[in-house]
Design an enzyme around this catalytic site. Sequence first.
Site, mmCIF file in Angstrom:
data_model
loop_
_atom_site.group_PDB
_atom_site.id
_atom_site.type_symbol
_atom_site.label_atom_id
_atom_site.label_comp_id
_atom_site.label_asym_id
_atom_site.label_seq_id
_atom_site.Cartn_x
_atom_site.Cartn_y
_atom_site.Cartn_z
ATOM 1 N N LYS A 176 -35.355 -13.303 -30.094
ATOM 2 C CA LYS A 176 -34.970 -14.156 -29.117
ATOM 3 C C LYS A 176 -34.750 -13.298 -27.807
ATOM 4 O O LYS A 176 -34.401 -13.716 -26.774
ATOM 5 C CB LYS A 176 -33.738 -14.867 -29.550
ATOM 6 C CG LYS A 176 -33.945 -16.127 -30.212
ATOM 7 C CD LYS A 176 -32.817 -16.857 -30.535
ATOM 8 C CE LYS A 176 -32.972 -18.030 -31.298
ATOM 9 N NZ LYS A 176 -31.719 -19.127 -31.386
ATOM 10 N N SER B 192 -26.790 -22.422 -24.538
ATOM 11 C CA SER B 192 -26.691 -21.080 -24.191
ATOM 12 C C SER B 192 -28.098 -20.677 -23.263
ATOM 13 O O SER B 192 -27.820 -19.832 -22.226
ATOM 14 C CB SER B 192 -26.754 -20.082 -25.503
ATOM 15 O OG SER B 192 -25.415 -20.154 -26.013
ATOM 16 N N HIS C 149 -19.992 -24.444 -28.594
ATOM 17 C CA HIS C 149 -19.661 -23.686 -29.734
ATOM 18 C C HIS C 149 -18.115 -23.368 -29.994
ATOM 19 O O HIS C 149 -17.600 -23.414 -31.138
ATOM 20 C CB HIS C 149 -19.974 -22.189 -29.488
ATOM 21 C CG HIS C 149 -21.500 -21.709 -29.189
ATOM 22 N ND1 HIS C 149 -22.000 -20.927 -28.447
ATOM 23 C CD2 HIS C 149 -22.490 -22.117 -29.896
ATOM 24 C CE1 HIS C 149 -23.429 -20.775 -28.290
ATOM 25 N NE2 HIS C 149 -23.632 -21.648 -29.328
#
Length: 163
Positions: free
Chosen positions: A41, A133, A17
Amino acid sequence: MRIALYPGTFDPLTLGHIDIIRRAAALVDRLVIGVAINRDKGPMFTLEERVAMIEAECANLSAQTGTEIVAHPFENLLIDCARDVGAQLIVRGLRAVADFEYEFQMVGMNRKLDDSIETVFLMAEAEHQAIASKLVKEIARLGGDVSKFVTPPVVKALHDKLG
């Protein structure tokens, strides 16, 4: 003023990122990091924690590049968020062909919703292409070393979160 939106959940913020943020910042005057509130999520970190990570990590980048970098939580459609922040560009990072297939579909939908906002793809640097992630969280949960994937403050945040 060129304004871009780089959206994601950033749960947690990874070196991949940060690489995309650094490179996107070189292209615009203002980079808005859209921190998605995605209850489906089930993020590990709260919205406030994710925003704080982004602000801490991006303060230096902002100073280095001269580009204003801000975190902006959002829960609406991506295209509406882009309009809300005045973005002419949406920045998306790509790691692999599978990312492109999904992103290609999203671009088509977003263009139908508002064809004045362009999407720009930045390929992750080779050393960051495997970082996700979801995988970072899994490695951390199982006691593995995530220091090759995230910054030291994020390693600490993961350890604090997992105990």
